[in-house]
Design a protein around this motif. Structure first.
Motif, PDB file in Angstrom:
ATOM      1  N   ALA A  13     -24.268   3.296  24.867  1.00 34.23           N
ATOM      2  CA  ALA A  13     -25.613   3.660  24.037  1.00 34.23           C
ATOM      3  C   ALA A  13     -25.645   5.053  24.185  1.00 34.23           C
ATOM      4  CB  ALA A  13     -26.964   2.773  24.655  1.00 34.23           C
ATOM      5  N   TYR A  14     -25.241   5.845  25.416  1.00 37.72           N
ATOM      6  CA  TYR A  14     -25.369   7.151  25.421  1.00 37.72           C
ATOM      7  C   TYR A  14     -24.444   7.762  24.342  1.00 37.72           C
ATOM      8  CZ  TYR A  14     -25.571  11.625  28.103  1.00 37.72           C
ATOM      9  OH  TYR A  14     -25.704  12.911  28.411  1.00 37.72           O
ATOM     10  N   ALA A  15     -23.098   7.347  24.307  1.00 35.85           N
ATOM     11  CA  ALA A  15     -22.331   7.968  23.141  1.00 35.85           C
ATOM     12  C   ALA A  15     -22.784   7.601  21.812  1.00 35.85           C
ATOM     13  CB  ALA A  15     -20.996   7.031  23.443  1.00 35.85           C
ATOM     14  N   GLU A  16     -23.619   6.803  21.714  1.00 31.00           N
ATOM     15  CA  GLU A  16     -23.940   6.349  20.231  1.00 31.00           C
ATOM     16  C   GLU A  16     -25.330   7.178  19.930  1.00 31.00           C
ATOM     17  OE1 GLU A  16     -25.854   2.643  17.393  1.00 31.00           O
ATOM     18  OE2 GLU A  16     -25.248   2.219  19.678  1.00 31.00           O
ATOM     19  N   HIS A  17     -26.145   7.306  20.791  1.00 29.84           N
ATOM     20  CA  HIS A  17     -27.630   7.959  20.412  1.00 29.84           C
ATOM     21  C   HIS A  17     -27.847   9.254  20.874  1.00 29.84           C
ATOM     22  CE1 HIS A  17     -28.847   4.103  18.826  1.00 29.84           C
ATOM     23  NE2 HIS A  17     -28.563   3.498  19.884  1.00 29.84           N
ATOM     24  N   ARG A  18     -27.134   9.694  22.021  1.00 29.14           N
ATOM     25  CA  ARG A  18     -27.277  11.255  22.389  1.00 29.14           C
ATOM     26  C   ARG A  18     -27.152  12.148  21.465  1.00 29.14           C
ATOM     27  NH1 ARG A  18     -28.960  12.857  27.432  1.00 29.14           N
ATOM     28  NH2 ARG A  18     -30.073  11.007  28.648  1.00 29.14           N
ATOM     29  N   PRO A  19     -27.833  13.229  21.103  1.00 25.40           N
ATOM     30  CA  PRO A  19     -27.352  14.356  20.255  1.00 25.40           C
ATOM     31  C   PRO A  19     -26.109  14.895  20.528  1.00 25.40           C
ATOM     32  CG  PRO A  19     -29.263  14.743  21.376  1.00 25.40           C
ATOM     33  CD  PRO A  19     -29.037  13.563  21.754  1.00 25.40           C
ATOM     34  N   ASP A  20     -25.391  15.722  19.558  1.00 23.91           N
ATOM     35  CA  ASP A  20     -24.510  16.722  19.967  1.00 23.91           C
ATOM     36  C   ASP A  20     -25.302  18.037  20.373  1.00 23.91           C
ATOM     37  OD1 ASP A  20     -25.208  17.434  17.455  1.00 23.91           O
ATOM     38  OD2 ASP A  20     -23.328  17.380  16.569  1.00 23.91           O
ATOM     39  N   VAL A 199     -36.251   5.483  19.796  1.00 19.27           N
ATOM     40  CA  VAL A 199     -36.384   4.699  20.918  1.00 19.27           C
ATOM     41  C   VAL A 199     -34.978   4.568  21.922  1.00 19.27           C
ATOM     42  CG1 VAL A 199     -37.272   2.757  21.886  1.00 19.27           C
ATOM     43  CG2 VAL A 199     -38.493   3.406  20.259  1.00 19.27           C
ATOM     44  N   SER A 200     -34.171   4.162  21.106  1.00 18.05           N
ATOM     45  CA  SER A 200     -32.863   3.873  21.878  1.00 18.05           C
ATOM     46  C   SER A 200     -32.407   5.233  22.418  1.00 18.05           C
ATOM     47  CB  SER A 200     -31.804   3.375  20.746  1.00 18.05           C
ATOM     48  OG  SER A 200     -32.233   2.351  20.098  1.00 18.05           O
ATOM     49  N   THR A 201     -32.565   6.380  21.603  1.00 15.32           N
ATOM     50  CA  THR A 201     -32.063   7.608  22.381  1.00 15.32           C
ATOM     51  C   THR A 201     -32.864   7.906  23.774  1.00 15.32           C
ATOM     52  OG1 THR A 201     -31.608   8.542  20.206  1.00 15.32           O
ATOM     53  CG2 THR A 201     -32.001  10.268  22.090  1.00 15.32           C
ATOM     54  N   LEU A 202     -34.244   7.642  23.705  1.00  9.47           N
ATOM     55  CA  LEU A 202     -34.999   7.845  24.994  1.00  9.47           C
ATOM     56  C   LEU A 202     -34.652   6.937  25.976  1.00  9.47           C
ATOM     57  CD1 LEU A 202     -38.210   9.006  23.218  1.00  9.47           C
ATOM     58  CD2 LEU A 202     -36.613  10.646  24.126  1.00  9.47           C
ATOM     59  N   ALA A 203     -34.231   5.828  25.614  1.00  7.20           N
ATOM     60  CA  ALA A 203     -33.984   4.773  26.585  1.00  7.20           C
ATOM     61  C   ALA A 203     -32.756   5.192  27.509  1.00  7.20           C
ATOM     62  CB  ALA A 203     -33.493   3.397  25.871  1.00  7.20           C
ATOM     63  N   THR A 204     -31.988   5.921  26.977  1.00  9.90           N
ATOM     64  CA  THR A 204     -30.854   6.440  27.757  1.00  9.90           C
ATOM     65  C   THR A 204     -31.050   7.726  28.803  1.00  9.90           C
ATOM     66  OG1 THR A 204     -29.875   8.301  26.036  1.00  9.90           O
ATOM     67  CG2 THR A 204     -29.436   6.101  25.995  1.00  9.90           C
ATOM     68  N   ARG A 205     -32.410   8.109  28.798  1.00  8.60           N
ATOM     69  CA  ARG A 205     -32.657   9.058  29.730  1.00  8.60           C
ATOM     70  C   ARG A 205     -32.756   8.394  31.203  1.00  8.60           C
ATOM     71  NH1 ARG A 205     -36.084  13.615  27.648  1.00  8.60           N
ATOM     72  NH2 ARG A 205     -35.029  13.899  25.695  1.00  8.60           N
ATOM     73  N   ALA A 206     -32.204   9.364  32.188  1.00 11.98           N
ATOM     74  CA  ALA A 206     -32.012   8.830  33.309  1.00 11.98           C
ATOM     75  C   ALA A 206     -33.324   8.189  34.126  1.00 11.98           C
ATOM     76  CB  ALA A 206     -31.643   9.911  34.666  1.00 11.98           C
ATOM     77  N   ALA A 218     -42.083  -1.341  29.077  1.00 10.68           N
ATOM     78  CA  ALA A 218     -43.464  -1.160  28.949  1.00 10.68           C
ATOM     79  C   ALA A 218     -43.417   0.435  28.206  1.00 10.68           C
ATOM     80  CB  ALA A 218     -44.436  -1.141  30.049  1.00 10.68           C
ATOM     81  N   VAL A 219     -42.986   1.275  28.953  1.00 10.11           N
ATOM     82  CA  VAL A 219     -42.678   2.668  28.505  1.00 10.11           C
ATOM     83  C   VAL A 219     -42.083   2.761  27.035  1.00 10.11           C
ATOM     84  CG1 VAL A 219     -41.192   4.704  28.946  1.00 10.11           C
ATOM     85  CG2 VAL A 219     -42.484   3.497  30.693  1.00 10.11           C
ATOM     86  N   LEU A 220     -40.856   1.953  26.701  1.00  7.45           N
ATOM     87  CA  LEU A 220     -40.246   1.782  25.538  1.00  7.45           C
ATOM     88  C   LEU A 220     -41.069   1.424  24.374  1.00  7.45           C
ATOM     89  CD1 LEU A 220     -36.725   1.292  26.738  1.00  7.45           C
ATOM     90  CD2 LEU A 220     -37.681   3.465  25.865  1.00  7.45           C
TER      91      LEU A 220
END
Length: 252
Positions: A13-20, A199-206, A218-220
């Protein structure tokens, strides 16, 4: 689970959704390096590595998490990618002209990593940290930060807070080498998202990854309701306004 060890659970998910990174940011980060040999330290899935390769640099990537390293090797099979960490870099003394870290330097134990970075850097070499941060000067982005809470969007994650939050605590000091005064720069950036993909991007935050499953949902869900109900973000694709901030120091 420690936050810095959480990313492997979401490597794909990190590879897919995190920005360059903003195109100009890696170029500025290494512009004053004495040569083309660059270490991407804490390279993750290779987001920054790819930008460095595109600049024609001689890049080696070092990453501690095996799942993240697998994604990096899959995406960039021609890049030399090694298991290791900022505190134990598997490279010889003076073997690189620049050490860069994309959204990673804040995880380093600089009491240990500082001497290691100094060891592998050639004289005059550059250490640079890059962070993708949200442009909270934009009204809806600032509101997103309030809705999401500090576990998702902390001071380091916004353009108004990243300089203070990534200053002295994330720089090496003392022996065996001295570093010069820090330099900062910010470069405009953006990422095309939908409400669901953000939402998927923010879900990869530590901070999200280490939450108990119920709290994470709940957060997402709270973020999803905000994004889908706002006409600026709830009607298909939009650009998430961002900056890439760079903190750079030179080994003396």
């Amino acid at each position: 689970m420690e936050e810095r060890k959480s990313f492997g659970t979401a490597a794909a998910a990190y590879a897919e959704h995190r920005p360059d990174y903003a195109r100009a940011a890696p170029r500025w980060a290494v512009a004053s390096a004495p040569g083309p040999r660059v270490l991407d330290l804490g390279a993750g899935t290779g987001k920054l590595t790819a930008s460095l390769v595109a600049l024609g640099l001689d890049v080696v990537a070092v990453e501690p998490d095996p799942a993240m390293l697998t994604e990096l090797r899959r995406a960039l099979p021609s890049v030399r990618a090694l298991r290791g960490s900022a505190e134990a870099i598997p490279l010889p003394d003076g073997s690189v002209d620049a050490v860069v870290a994309g959204n990673a330097m804040h995880w380093f134990d600089m009491a240990v990593a500082g001497p290691e970075i100094a060891r592998v850097l050639a004289p005059g070499g550059v250490l640079a940290g890059l962070w993708n941060v949200l442009d909270d000067h934009v009204e809806w982005v600032a509101e997103l930060g309030r809705v999401a809470g500090a576990v998702v969007v902390g001071p380091r994650d916004t353009v108004t807070g990243w300089r203070a939050a990534t200053a002295d605590p994330h720089l090496p000091g003392g022996p065996p080498a001295r570093f010069g005064a820090p330099e900062h720069a910010e470069f405009p950036h953006g990422q095309r998202r939908t409400a669901e993909s953000l939402v998927s991007t923010l879900a990869t935050r530590a901070g999200v990854l280490v939450l108990p499953a119920r709290d994470r949902r709940a957060v997402l869900d709270r973020i999803r309701v905000f994004l889908t109900s706002d006409p600026r973000t709830g009607r298909g694709e939009f650009t998430l306004p961002m900056w890439t901030g760079v903190l750079r120091v030179r080994r003396l």
